[in-house]
Design a protein around this motif. Structure first.
Motif, short mmCIF file in Angstrom:
data_model
loop_
_atom_site.label_atom_id
_atom_site.label_comp_id
_atom_site.label_asym_id
_atom_site.label_seq_id
_atom_site.Cartn_x
_atom_site.Cartn_y
_atom_site.Cartn_z
N PRO B 153 0.78 -1.30 -0.11
CA PRO B 153 0.00 0.17 0.01
C PRO B 153 1.00 1.13 -0.02
O PRO B 153 0.67 2.24 -0.69
N SER B 154 1.96 1.31 0.73
CA SER B 154 2.63 2.59 0.71
C SER B 154 3.30 2.83 -0.80
O SER B 154 3.38 3.93 -0.96
N PHE B 162 8.72 6.56 -2.89
CA PHE B 162 9.14 5.64 -1.84
C PHE B 162 9.70 4.35 -2.79
O PHE B 162 9.07 3.88 -3.78
N ILE B 163 10.75 4.04 -2.12
CA ILE B 163 11.82 3.13 -3.23
C ILE B 163 10.80 1.54 -3.25
O ILE B 163 10.76 0.97 -4.39
N GLY B 164 10.08 1.32 -2.14
CA GLY B 164 9.39 0.06 -2.36
C GLY B 164 10.18 -1.04 -1.87
O GLY B 164 11.41 -1.27 -1.94
N PRO B 165 9.49 -2.37 -1.43
CA PRO B 165 10.00 -3.36 -0.93
C PRO B 165 11.19 -4.12 -1.79
O PRO B 165 12.29 -4.37 -1.11
N ALA B 166 10.86 -4.15 -3.11
CA ALA B 166 11.94 -4.83 -3.96
C ALA B 166 13.19 -4.01 -4.17
O ALA B 166 14.28 -4.50 -3.55
N GLY B 167 13.39 -2.65 -4.20
CA GLY B 167 14.33 -1.93 -4.25
C GLY B 167 15.06 -1.89 -2.87
O GLY B 167 16.13 -1.71 -2.94
N LEU B 168 14.16 -1.92 -1.70
CA LEU B 168 14.98 -1.91 -0.27
C LEU B 168 15.42 -3.31 -0.22
O LEU B 168 16.75 -3.23 0.67
N VAL C 74 -1.22 11.98 6.28
CA VAL C 74 -1.59 13.04 4.94
C VAL C 74 -0.51 12.90 3.97
O VAL C 74 -0.82 12.99 2.89
N LEU C 75 0.67 12.47 4.37
CA LEU C 75 1.76 12.23 3.22
C LEU C 75 1.29 11.03 2.35
O LEU C 75 1.61 11.11 1.14
N ASP C 76 0.72 10.09 2.72
CA ASP C 76 0.26 8.79 2.19
C ASP C 76 -0.90 9.32 1.14
O ASP C 76 -0.89 8.77 0.12
N TYR C 77 -2.02 10.06 1.83
CA TYR C 77 -3.47 10.16 1.07
C TYR C 77 -3.53 11.42 0.41
O TYR C 77 -4.39 11.52 -0.55
#
Ligand code: SF4
Ligand code: SF4
Ligand code: FES
Lengths: 128, 231, 114
Positions: B153-154, B162-168, C74-77
């Motif tokens: 979700p992030s 966000f770099i995301g799980p794969a990149g991290l 807030v940063l997420d949505y």
């Protein structure tokens, strides 16, 4: 939410996605956090009132009687319970305790069920 | 067997729609990918990526009955009908089940996925003890299929930052490598509310990794390494 | 200048969480043990130096923790800067008002004559 690039759809219909249990703990953590944030100004007011005088102190408890206000109180109890339990779960996982998938799933269930039980028992007490 | 597939043809369609197919798997069809290949002989307009058909290339990642996975590793016998096939969530759809991975790979490049070592190279290769080598287990096996990032979700909310799980996970693979001397710089790059700290430890990533890896664990280790770095 | 720090926020979120947890556990243990305070006891506690410091510390930790958490949401949505910044400002003001309310309350009871 980011807008799709022109002509390219994105599939992101949340009801079509099968979320793992941890995701429910997480969204509950957020939701309960917002509930508690909304409650924070009232807590500050309650602090003031509780110190004002003996009568105001006594009135505090009476103000929260009545079915609708008790319902609000039950929601706040759920929020606090869920937020604290999910928070402790995260603190432990930060230290590497219970951060394997199997354990994280068990603790996720435990968090949801325990918070619900705490909310239910407070409902049984105040709403009956 | 009934399969319902997300269809989008940029030349014909205004938006995506689901199309139902009824196919009978052959006795040789064991995995979902086998069935997709069979479908392609019936309807050659159906588009999807695949190459190795054995979980090595990472190209046939998709959303299968609401969970991300590789079609080539998903046994037909485990699937509930109708089987719902959709492209990786959150990624821009090029056509049908094919998504645009540009941003995903941009994050991968940003973590500098190669050994950095400015010291004088030794006569022969840089040696590692068995223990040092063991630290790369659970990290080097990643095939960059994007199942994890497309289930995070992030990453859905901030795919550009966000770099995301794969990149991290890949970042941690190089931070853990005894032959790499740039750990401090790598950690400094990650110390950012968006790049690393968008992760809320939901563990959706670990839930769906078809290689059984744990990006959330790698992220937990990166945070602890940063903590050690700053204390 | 880095407006949104990564590790500092993450760490403060956890430290404030630990502090709040400590207070809540102690408080809940006290209540469950049947030690509901009377007004006199509660007032005496709040106007002792230790009590006043603990109460202010508790609310300080709550507000800081709430700020970091809501900022993450807030940063997420919320992505449009025209909405995000006013929203963050509004929440910030509310949290500051809460702290001010608590500070005034405590001053009134802690500082005699104030
Ligand atoms: S960590 Fe797993 S799910 Fe993520 S890209 Fe690598 S192999 Fe795929
Ligand atoms: S643990 Fe972090 S990276 Fe993995 S799915 Fe959750 S938020 Fe994303
Ligand atoms: S086809 Fe290569 S991973 Fe599935």
């Amino acid at each position: 939410m980011p807008t799709p690039s022109p002509g390219r759809p994105r599939f992101l219909k949340l009801p079509s996605i099968r979320f793992p249990i941890g995701a429910f703990v997480s969204i509950g953590h957020r939701l309960s956090g917002v509930v508690l944030l909304i409650g924070l100004p009232f807590l500050a007011i309650a602090l003031e009132q509780s110190l004002r005088s003996e009568a105001d102190f006594a009135a505090l408890a009476a103000q929260w009687a009545g079915p609708w206000r008790s319902l609000l109180l039950v929601i706040v109890v759920w929020a606090a319970a869920h937020h604290i339990l999910a928070g402790v779960r995260h603190l432990l996982m930060d230290l590497g305790i219970g951060s394997t998938l199997t354990r994280a799933r068990i603790s996720a269930w435990a968090t949801i069920v325990t918070a619900a039980l705490i909310a239910l028992s407070s409902a049984a007490r105040w709403l009956s | 067997m009934r399969i319902s597939i997300y269809r989008f043809n940029p030349e014909l369609d205004v938006g995506p729609h689901m199309q139902d197919y009824d196919v009978d798997p052959d006795s040789g069809d064991k995995k979902l990918l086998d069935l997709l290949v069979r479908l392609k002989t019936i309807d050659d307009s159906l588009s999807f990526r695949r190459s190795c058909r054995e979980g090595v290339c990472g190209s046939d990642a998709m959303n299968i009955n609401g969970r991300n996975g590789l079609a080539c590793l998903t046994a037909l016998s485990t699937l509930k009908e109708p089987v719902l096939l959709r492209p990786l969530p959150g990624f821009p759809v090029i056509r049908d089940l094919i998504v645009d991975m540009t941003q995903f790979f941009a994050h991968y490049h940003a973590i500098r996925p190669y050994l950095i070592n400015d010291e004088q190279p030794p006569e022969r290769e840089r040696l590692q003890s068995p223990e040092q080598r063991a630290r790369l287990n659970g990290l080097y096996e990643c095939i960059l299929c994007a199942c994890c990032s497309a289930f995070c979700p992030s990453y859905w909310w901030n795919p550009d930052k966000f770099i995301g799980p794969a990149g991290l996970l890949q970042a941690y693979r190089f931070i853990s490598d005894s032959r790499d001397t740039a750990s401090a710089e790598r950690l400094a790059y990650l110390d950012d509310v968006y790049r690393l700290y968008r992760c809320r430890t939901i563990m959706n990533c670990t839930e769906v990794c078809p290689k059984g890896l744990s990006p959330s664990h790698a992220i937990e280790r990166i945070r602890l390494a940063l903590l050690r770095e700053s204390s | 200048m880095r407006i949104f720090l990564g590790q500092r926020a993450w760490l403060l979120q956890r430290l404030t969480a630990l502090l709040i947890l400590l207070f809540v556990v102690l408080g809940a243990a006290g209540l469950l043990a049947g030690a509901t305070p009377s007004y006199v006891q509660w007032h005496a506690f709040a106007s002792s130096s230790l009590g006043a410091v603990l109460i202010v510390l508790f609310f300080g930790a709550l507000c800081l923790h709430a700020w970091i958490g809501i900022r993450d949401i807030v940063l997420d949505y919320v992505h449009a800067p025209g909405v995000r910044l006013p929203l963050l400002a509004l929440i910030g003001i509310i949290l500051c008002a809460v702290l001010l309310r608590v500070a005034l309350t405590m001053a009134a009871h802690f500082l005699p004559g104030a």
